[in-house]
Design a protein around this motif. Structure first.
Motif, PDB file in Angstrom:
ATOM      1  N   ARG A  65       0.851  -1.198   0.000  1.00 40.71           N
ATOM      2  CA  ARG A  65       0.000   0.000   0.000  1.00 40.71           C
ATOM      3  C   ARG A  65       0.880   1.240   0.000  1.00 40.71           C
ATOM      4  O   ARG A  65       1.786   1.384   0.829  1.00 40.71           O
ATOM      5  N   GLU A  66       0.596   2.137  -0.933  1.00 40.58           N
ATOM      6  CA  GLU A  66       1.350   3.390  -1.028  1.00 40.58           C
ATOM      7  C   GLU A  66       0.725   4.425  -0.094  1.00 40.58           C
ATOM      8  O   GLU A  66      -0.487   4.615  -0.075  1.00 40.58           O
ATOM      9  N   GLU A  67       1.568   5.109   0.671  1.00 46.61           N
ATOM     10  CA  GLU A  67       1.071   6.072   1.665  1.00 46.61           C
ATOM     11  C   GLU A  67       2.002   7.274   1.715  1.00 46.61           C
ATOM     12  O   GLU A  67       3.224   7.127   1.667  1.00 46.61           O
ATOM     13  N   GLU A  68       1.408   8.461   1.795  1.00 46.02           N
ATOM     14  CA  GLU A  68       2.187   9.701   1.923  1.00 46.02           C
ATOM     15  C   GLU A  68       2.220  10.125   3.380  1.00 46.02           C
ATOM     16  O   GLU A  68       1.197  10.165   4.052  1.00 46.02           O
ATOM     17  N   ILE A  69       3.428  10.449   3.858  1.00 47.03           N
ATOM     18  CA  ILE A  69       3.582  10.881   5.240  1.00 47.03           C
ATOM     19  C   ILE A  69       4.393  12.164   5.281  1.00 47.03           C
ATOM     20  O   ILE A  69       5.166  12.464   4.372  1.00 47.03           O
ATOM     21  N   ASP A  70       4.206  12.944   6.358  1.00 48.67           N
ATOM     22  CA  ASP A  70       5.015  14.139   6.596  1.00 48.67           C
ATOM     23  C   ASP A  70       6.223  13.739   7.424  1.00 48.67           C
ATOM     24  O   ASP A  70       6.094  13.288   8.568  1.00 48.67           O
ATOM     25  N   ALA A  71       7.384  13.859   6.823  1.00 46.10           N
ATOM     26  CA  ALA A  71       8.615  13.461   7.490  1.00 46.10           C
ATOM     27  C   ALA A  71       9.419  14.684   7.891  1.00 46.10           C
ATOM     28  O   ALA A  71       9.545  15.648   7.124  1.00 46.10           O
ATOM     29  N   GLU A  72       9.953  14.668   9.129  1.00 46.85           N
ATOM     30  CA  GLU A  72      10.822  15.738   9.623  1.00 46.85           C
ATOM     31  C   GLU A  72      12.254  15.415   9.226  1.00 46.85           C
ATOM     32  O   GLU A  72      12.837  14.437   9.681  1.00 46.85           O
ATOM     33  N   ILE A  73      12.813  16.255   8.355  1.00 48.30           N
ATOM     34  CA  ILE A  73      14.169  16.040   7.853  1.00 48.30           C
ATOM     35  C   ILE A  73      15.120  16.962   8.598  1.00 48.30           C
ATOM     36  O   ILE A  73      14.983  18.193   8.534  1.00 48.30           O
ATOM     37  N   PRO A  74      16.114  16.449   9.352  1.00 48.93           N
ATOM     38  CA  PRO A  74      17.066  17.322  10.057  1.00 48.93           C
ATOM     39  C   PRO A  74      18.037  17.975   9.076  1.00 48.93           C
ATOM     40  O   PRO A  74      18.458  17.354   8.101  1.00 48.93           O
ATOM     41  N   VAL A  75      18.371  19.252   9.361  1.00 52.80           N
ATOM     42  CA  VAL A  75      19.369  19.941   8.550  1.00 52.80           C
ATOM     43  C   VAL A  75      20.733  19.777   9.208  1.00 52.80           C
ATOM     44  O   VAL A  75      20.847  19.277  10.324  1.00 52.80           O
ATOM     45  N   ALA A  76      21.784  20.238   8.542  1.00 50.12           N
ATOM     46  CA  ALA A  76      23.148  20.070   9.052  1.00 50.12           C
ATOM     47  C   ALA A  76      23.319  20.832  10.365  1.00 50.12           C
ATOM     48  O   ALA A  76      22.817  21.956  10.537  1.00 50.12           O
ATOM     49  N   LEU A  77      24.046  20.271  11.300  1.00 48.84           N
ATOM     50  CA  LEU A  77      24.287  20.904  12.604  1.00 48.84           C
ATOM     51  C   LEU A  77      25.399  21.950  12.482  1.00 48.84           C
ATOM     52  O   LEU A  77      26.383  21.743  11.782  1.00 48.84           O
ATOM     53  N   GLU A  78      25.278  23.108  13.238  1.00 45.89           N
ATOM     54  CA  GLU A  78      26.277  24.172  13.235  1.00 45.89           C
ATOM     55  C   GLU A  78      26.773  24.413  14.655  1.00 45.89           C
ATOM     56  O   GLU A  78      25.983  24.430  15.599  1.00 45.89           O
ATOM     57  N   ARG A  79      28.064  24.613  14.798  1.00 43.01           N
ATOM     58  CA  ARG A  79      28.646  24.935  16.116  1.00 43.01           C
ATOM     59  C   ARG A  79      29.319  26.316  15.987  1.00 43.01           C
ATOM     60  O   ARG A  79      30.149  26.508  15.136  1.00 43.01           O
ATOM     61  N   ARG A  80      28.908  27.245  16.843  1.00 44.00           N
ATOM     62  CA  ARG A  80      29.456  28.601  16.732  1.00 44.00           C
ATOM     63  C   ARG A  80      29.734  29.186  18.118  1.00 44.00           C
ATOM     64  O   ARG A  80      29.115  28.784  19.099  1.00 44.00           O
ATOM     65  N   VAL A 112      23.379  24.413  17.362  1.00 47.56           N
ATOM     66  CA  VAL A 112      22.101  24.826  16.791  1.00 47.56           C
ATOM     67  C   VAL A 112      21.652  23.778  15.776  1.00 47.56           C
ATOM     68  O   VAL A 112      22.444  23.364  14.933  1.00 47.56           O
ATOM     69  N   SER A 113      20.426  23.339  15.880  1.00 42.36           N
ATOM     70  CA  SER A 113      19.872  22.384  14.909  1.00 42.36           C
ATOM     71  C   SER A 113      18.488  22.829  14.510  1.00 42.36           C
ATOM     72  O   SER A 113      17.799  23.516  15.260  1.00 42.36           O
ATOM     73  N   SER A 114      18.079  22.356  13.298  1.00 37.40           N
ATOM     74  CA  SER A 114      16.740  22.697  12.815  1.00 37.40           C
ATOM     75  C   SER A 114      16.248  21.582  11.899  1.00 37.40           C
ATOM     76  O   SER A 114      17.037  20.748  11.444  1.00 37.40           O
ATOM     77  N   THR A 115      14.977  21.501  11.632  1.00 38.33           N
ATOM     78  CA  THR A 115      14.360  20.470  10.765  1.00 38.33           C
ATOM     79  C   THR A 115      13.441  21.130   9.778  1.00 38.33           C
ATOM     80  O   THR A 115      12.991  22.267   9.978  1.00 38.33           O
ATOM     81  N   ARG A 116      13.178  20.353   8.724  1.00 36.13           N
ATOM     82  CA  ARG A 116      12.194  20.807   7.741  1.00 36.13           C
ATOM     83  C   ARG A 116      11.269  19.641   7.415  1.00 36.13           C
ATOM     84  O   ARG A 116      11.657  18.468   7.495  1.00 36.13           O
ATOM     85  N   THR A 117      10.074  19.918   7.025  1.00 33.76           N
ATOM     86  CA  THR A 117       9.041  18.899   6.774  1.00 33.76           C
ATOM     87  C   THR A 117       8.945  18.606   5.286  1.00 33.76           C
ATOM     88  O   THR A 117       8.856  19.536   4.474  1.00 33.76           O
ATOM     89  N   GLU A 118       9.010  17.325   4.955  1.00 30.65           N
ATOM     90  CA  GLU A 118       8.873  16.886   3.565  1.00 30.65           C
ATOM     91  C   GLU A 118       7.799  15.812   3.476  1.00 30.65           C
ATOM     92  O   GLU A 118       7.632  15.006   4.403  1.00 30.65           O
ATOM     93  N   VAL A 119       7.113  15.771   2.345  1.00 29.91           N
ATOM     94  CA  VAL A 119       6.132  14.719   2.086  1.00 29.91           C
ATOM     95  C   VAL A 119       6.840  13.563   1.403  1.00 29.91           C
ATOM     96  O   VAL A 119       7.437  13.726   0.333  1.00 29.91           O
ATOM     97  N   GLN A 120       6.835  12.411   2.047  1.00 32.76           N
ATOM     98  CA  GLN A 120       7.485  11.232   1.497  1.00 32.76           C
ATOM     99  C   GLN A 120       6.456  10.136   1.216  1.00 32.76           C
ATOM    100  O   GLN A 120       5.433  10.040   1.877  1.00 32.76           O
ATOM    101  N   VAL A 121       6.790   9.306   0.204  1.00 34.35           N
ATOM    102  CA  VAL A 121       5.946   8.164  -0.144  1.00 34.35           C
ATOM    103  C   VAL A 121       6.585   6.909   0.443  1.00 34.35           C
ATOM    104  O   VAL A 121       7.751   6.616   0.171  1.00 34.35           O
TER     105      VAL A 121
END
Length: 584
Positions: A65-80, A112-121
């Motif tokens: 069964r094919e299903e679309e989900i909202d996935a949280e994708i982490p971005v690259a970590l930064e140290r400052r 510092v870290s952040s995420t973005r939401t993507e629709v994945q199948v």
């Protein structure tokens, strides 16, 4: 988690094993689907009480069964290193290394870290269950299912423990998996399982191909059972031939189908000729047909029957007839005729070349149909040779030889040496194969002496009758003076069968010697001499005489092993003399 009903838990185990599922969560999801409706199906199947003769079955299918989900994708970590500094535009200076740091402006290291939401199948495995039906959406050319068939019409009671559950369920339910084309699976099961089982059962009924008079008198129904068994074997073989033909026809849809261009061919011939580029496209189409037909025809002419049996010869002509028929029928389509008509007016040379090839196809098609027609009259005889006991084979050989004579006279293609001799070689192979199936020297002497002696005698009679019937028909042809004579290569037809007959004669001689020993040192001699131990020692030596024969590591019926077999028989005859001397 373990299901409350151990019967359902066992079914879950079997389904996961058959589908190679490491995670049973898909089965658990099936049980909870639709407020437990799927689970109710399984329970009704287990608790079902049938008053009908038809069997109840349950099928499990799997799908993705094919299903679309909202996935949280982490971005690259930064140290400052972050310090509260004054804005340079305000004229203030930047704090340098070694300057005093106040608590308000204390440097602090942050990650510092952040995420973005993507629709994945994503694809999730789902199981489906059906009872006493196959849902239309799962009827496919390639099926993949697990089946359970009830062997009882009563309720399958709930066992107390898992071990008891496994024993009970496996005895009341037949389980299996089907993965592939249904007809291919059916063909493989008939060929590899049911036909050998039926043949083995038949041999057991007839003591390996021979039925004694004593057994017949004890069981009045044995002959009737044997006839039913023969009929069932022949019907199964006939059904198998239908399956093979159907599979060939299905394969033809792709392998032999000619490509018809997607063009508007509704206008009349003159309009098509006037259409720009139409003639060039149709010319290429006709040339492609010509290449395709040539390749198919060459493949068929280079093919040979796959097996050495006479039934393989029939299957060979069935396949050729089906393939060539498919080619011929396609050129009777109205759209194909119209393309040919257009090209005849535009370029007659191209069409003439194609028509020449089609004439060849038609010629071979007529030949294959004619051969199949005549071979079909022999099919029942061939099946009797392949599956019958020695009594049936002995009845079949004379009528088979007469039928071959008729085919030789009437057929337009099996009236030549090149065609009939290979067919007769196949018949001889089938006779040898059948004898070898029954006369197995490794276990031959372990049976009843009167039975195995009759088996070996009948086997030799089969080999002799094959040759004598041939010469009888040959003499009839010569006496009539009307038909072409049977001047065939006798070595090809009879060398191996004659050798097999000689081996059977050797075995008959061995059995006769053993029988004489057993008769001499029988109960009468024991009562006269009273020397029980000496007689038993002699009989043990008699029994050991056949051990070298039973232990041969080669095929005694292979003519290539003639010298090895002669050594075995010579050793037997040499060993017999000391037994005779010690007995007296």
């Amino acid at each position: 988690m373990v299901h409350d009903d151990l019967r359902v838990e066992w079914i879950r185990e079997m389904v996961c094993i058959c589908f190679n599922l490491w995670d049973p969560s898909s089965f658990d999801e099936l049980l909870s689907r639709g407020d437990g409706e799927e689970e109710d199906k399984i329970l009704r199947f287990l608790n079902y009480v049938s008053e009908e003769d038809s069997e109840s079955f349950m099928l499990f299918f799997k799908s993705m069964r094919e299903e679309e989900i909202d996935a949280e994708i982490p971005v690259a970590l930064e140290r400052r290193n972050e310090i509260d500094l004054a804005d340079p535009d305000d004229g203030s200076s930047t704090q340098t290394s070694g300057a005093e740091v106040t608590p308000d402006t204390e440097a602090k290291d942050e990650q510092v870290s952040s995420t973005r939401t993507e629709v994945q199948v994503v694809y999730r495995l789902e199981l489906h269950v059906a009872v006493n039906e196959i849902p239309k959406r799962f009827v496919k050319p390639e099926m993949n299912l697990v089946y359970f068939i009830r062997n009882t019409k009563e309720i399958i009671v709930k066992p107390d423990g898992m071990n008891e559950t496994r024993n009970l369920m496996s005895s009341l339910l037949e389980i299996g998996r089907k993965n592939g084309h249904p007809l291919v699976l059916l063909k493989n099961e008939l060929t590899c399982m049911y036909l050998p089982m039926l043949s083995t059962s038949q041999l057991k009924i007839t003591d390996g191909g021979h039925q004694t008079e004593e057994a017949s008198s004890e069981d009045k129904n044995s002959k009737k059972q044997l006839l039913i068994r023969d009929e069932l074997l022949n019907s199964t073989l006939k059904y198998l031939a239908v399956i093979n033909t159907t599979l060939i026809q299905l394969q033809l849809q792709d392998g032999v189908k000619i490509n018809i261009p997607e063009l508007d061919l509704k206008p009349d011939v003159n309009a098509l000729l006037a259409t720009s580029g139409m003639v060039e496209k149709l010319e290429q189409c006709v040339m492609n047909w010509q290449t395709h037909i040539t390749i198919v025809l060459e493949e068929q002419l280079n093919k040979k029957p796959e097996a050495p049996s006479p039934l393989a010869e029939i299957e060979f002509w069935q396949e050729r007839t089906a393939i060539l028929s498919a080619l011929v029928e396609q050129f009777k389509q109205p759209v194909v005729k119209k393309i040919m008509e257009v090209m005849t007016k535009a370029d007659s040379v191209t069409v003439q070349t194609l028509e020449g090839i089609l004439a060849e196809v038609t010629k071979y098609h007529v030949e294959s149909e004619d051969n199949l027609l005549f071979l079909s009259t022999l099919e029942r005889h061939f099946k009797d040779l392949a599956a019958g006991d020695f009594a049936l084979i002995l009845e079949t050989i004379p009528s088979l030889m007469s039928s071959l004579h008729i085919v030789w006279i009437i057929s337009g293609h099996y009236n030549t040496y090149e065609r009939l001799v290979p067919l007769m070689e196949r018949i001889a192979w089938q006779l040898r194969e059948r004898v070898a199936q029954v006369i197995n020297v490794c276990i031959l002497f372990k049976g009843k002496r009167e039975v195995i002696k009759s088996q070996v005698q009948d086997a030799k009679l089969v080999m002799d009758l094959w040759k004598s019937c041939y010469f009888k028909v040959r003499a009839e042809i010569e006496e009539s003076g009307r038909d072409l004579r049977w001047e065939f290569d006798r070595k090809r037809l009879f060398e191996k069968t004659d050798y097999m007959a000689s081996i059977c004669q050797d075995l008959c001689n061995v059995l006769q010697i053993l029988e004489e020993f057993y008769n001499i040192f029988g109960p009468e001699l024991r009562s006269v001499t009273g020397d029980q131990k000496h007689i038993e020692d002699v009989l043990c030596r008699v029994d050991s005489l056949v051990l070298p024969i039973e232990g041969v590591d080669f095929d005694p019926f292979s003519i290539c092993k003639m010298s090895s077999w002669k050594i075995v028989i010579q050793d037997f005859n040499t060993t017999v003399q000391p037994c005779i001397c010690s007995g007296y």
